[in-house]
Scaffold this active site. Structure first.
Site, mmCIF file in Angstrom:
data_model
loop_
_atom_site.group_PDB
_atom_site.id
_atom_site.type_symbol
_atom_site.label_atom_id
_atom_site.label_comp_id
_atom_site.label_asym_id
_atom_site.label_seq_id
_atom_site.Cartn_x
_atom_site.Cartn_y
_atom_site.Cartn_z
ATOM 1 N N ARG A 205 0.811 -1.221 0.000
ATOM 2 C CA ARG A 205 0.000 0.000 0.000
ATOM 3 C C ARG A 205 0.843 1.270 0.000
ATOM 4 O O ARG A 205 0.412 2.309 -0.487
ATOM 5 C CB ARG A 205 -0.931 -0.024 1.217
ATOM 6 C CG ARG A 205 -2.006 1.081 1.235
ATOM 7 C CD ARG A 205 -3.007 0.805 2.342
ATOM 8 N NE ARG A 205 -4.067 1.791 2.415
ATOM 9 C CZ ARG A 205 -4.214 2.661 3.418
ATOM 10 N NH1 ARG A 205 -3.356 2.666 4.440
ATOM 11 N NH2 ARG A 205 -5.223 3.520 3.417
ATOM 12 N N ILE B 30 -6.879 7.966 -0.002
ATOM 13 C CA ILE B 30 -6.878 6.523 -0.214
ATOM 14 C C ILE B 30 -7.697 5.946 0.932
ATOM 15 O O ILE B 30 -7.461 6.256 2.100
ATOM 16 C CB ILE B 30 -5.441 5.953 -0.245
ATOM 17 C CG1 ILE B 30 -5.457 4.430 -0.426
ATOM 18 C CG2 ILE B 30 -4.652 6.327 0.989
ATOM 19 C CD1 ILE B 30 -4.050 3.831 -0.592
ATOM 20 N N SER B 31 -8.713 5.141 0.610
ATOM 21 C CA SER B 31 -9.616 4.619 1.631
ATOM 22 C C SER B 31 -8.891 3.688 2.591
ATOM 23 O O SER B 31 -7.872 3.075 2.254
ATOM 24 C CB SER B 31 -10.778 3.867 0.973
ATOM 25 O OG SER B 31 -11.572 4.721 0.187
ATOM 26 N N GLN B 32 -9.438 3.564 3.791
ATOM 27 C CA GLN B 32 -8.845 2.639 4.752
ATOM 28 C C GLN B 32 -8.944 1.209 4.212
ATOM 29 O O GLN B 32 -9.915 0.864 3.519
ATOM 30 C CB GLN B 32 -9.510 2.767 6.108
ATOM 31 C CG GLN B 32 -10.983 2.418 6.153
ATOM 32 C CD GLN B 32 -11.513 2.397 7.573
ATOM 33 O OE1 GLN B 32 -10.839 1.958 8.504
ATOM 34 N NE2 GLN B 32 -12.732 2.870 7.753
#
Length: 224
Positions: free
Chosen positions: A48, A74-76
């Site tokens: 990530r 950026i989403s969890q």
């Protein structure tokens, strides 16, 4: 999945790429209810930290959203896993992604579908994600700069549609471009209350249900 591509020098040499580091995150989101083995496998193989600025790399394996510039995030990881396994409750050959962002969600969808069409309103994010995924060896994604909530009729119909930006309602254009048997997963609502919903398009009509409360960046007006 991504192991061969990630031997390239630009993705190596950092402790953040360690298998142990990624496994800890996967163990966490598994305990939170992400149980699809294929989804977890892709998320574990994909580092990530390469999707965020170097200054934020040390936080890349926390279960939190992080800024990626242009007011976007950026989403969890938990949310990415939840949306992905919900969308892929059965094989989905062609998927439309609304909101490419940094390309992290795109890179998770790509190994799990035959074809992904990914739309992004912000041209700088569109280009950066396209180039990064090309470096990762991804070749089954069509990247387009445009209004995701208008969909992309050129490649419709879609077996699945996933949106990474909230809308107050579900645009009719998306339902029109969804194949029978297809599924939409997206957040709807306003800033103070958003919920992740699932819509299935059946031979007898639409079936909608709520999954859980979420928080996404608001829908942007116009292109940039």
């Amino acid at each position: 999945m991504y192991s061969e591509q990630l031997r390239k020098p630009q993705y190596a040499g950092s402790g953040m790429t360690s298998e142990r580091t990624r496994r800890r995150l996967i163990d966490l989101i598994r305990s939170m209810g992400i149980t699809d083995r294929a989804v977890l496998g892709v998320m574990q193989s994909l580092p990530r930290h390469i999707f965020v600025d170097e200054a934020l790399a040390s936080r890349a394996y926390e279960n939190t959203a992080l800024p990626i510039g242009q007011g976007q995030t950026i989403s969890q990881p938990y949310t990415v896993g939840l949306m992905t396994q919900t969308l892929l409750n059965k094989p989905r050959s062609k998927v439309l992604e609304i909101g490419t962002g940094c390309g992290y969600q795109t890179a998770i969808l790509a190994p799990l579908c035959d074809e992904v069409v990914s739309l992004e309103r912000i041209v700088s994010l569109h280009r950066k994600a396209r180039d990064l995924l090309y470096d990762l060896g991804v070749r089954n994604v069509k990247f387009r700069h445009g209004d995701g909530f208008a969909g992309m009729r050129d490649f419709a119909p879609y077996d699945g549609i996933l949106a990474a930006a909230v809308s107050e309602d579900v645009p009719e254009e998306l339902i029109d471009q969804l194949a029978e048997g297809g599924r939409v997963v997206m957040p709807v609502g306003k800033t103070d209350r958003q919920v992740l919903i699932v819509i299935d398009k059946t031979s007898t009509g639409l079936k909608q249900r709520e999954i859980e409360a979420v928080r996404f960046v608001p829908r942007l007006a116009g292109l940039s």
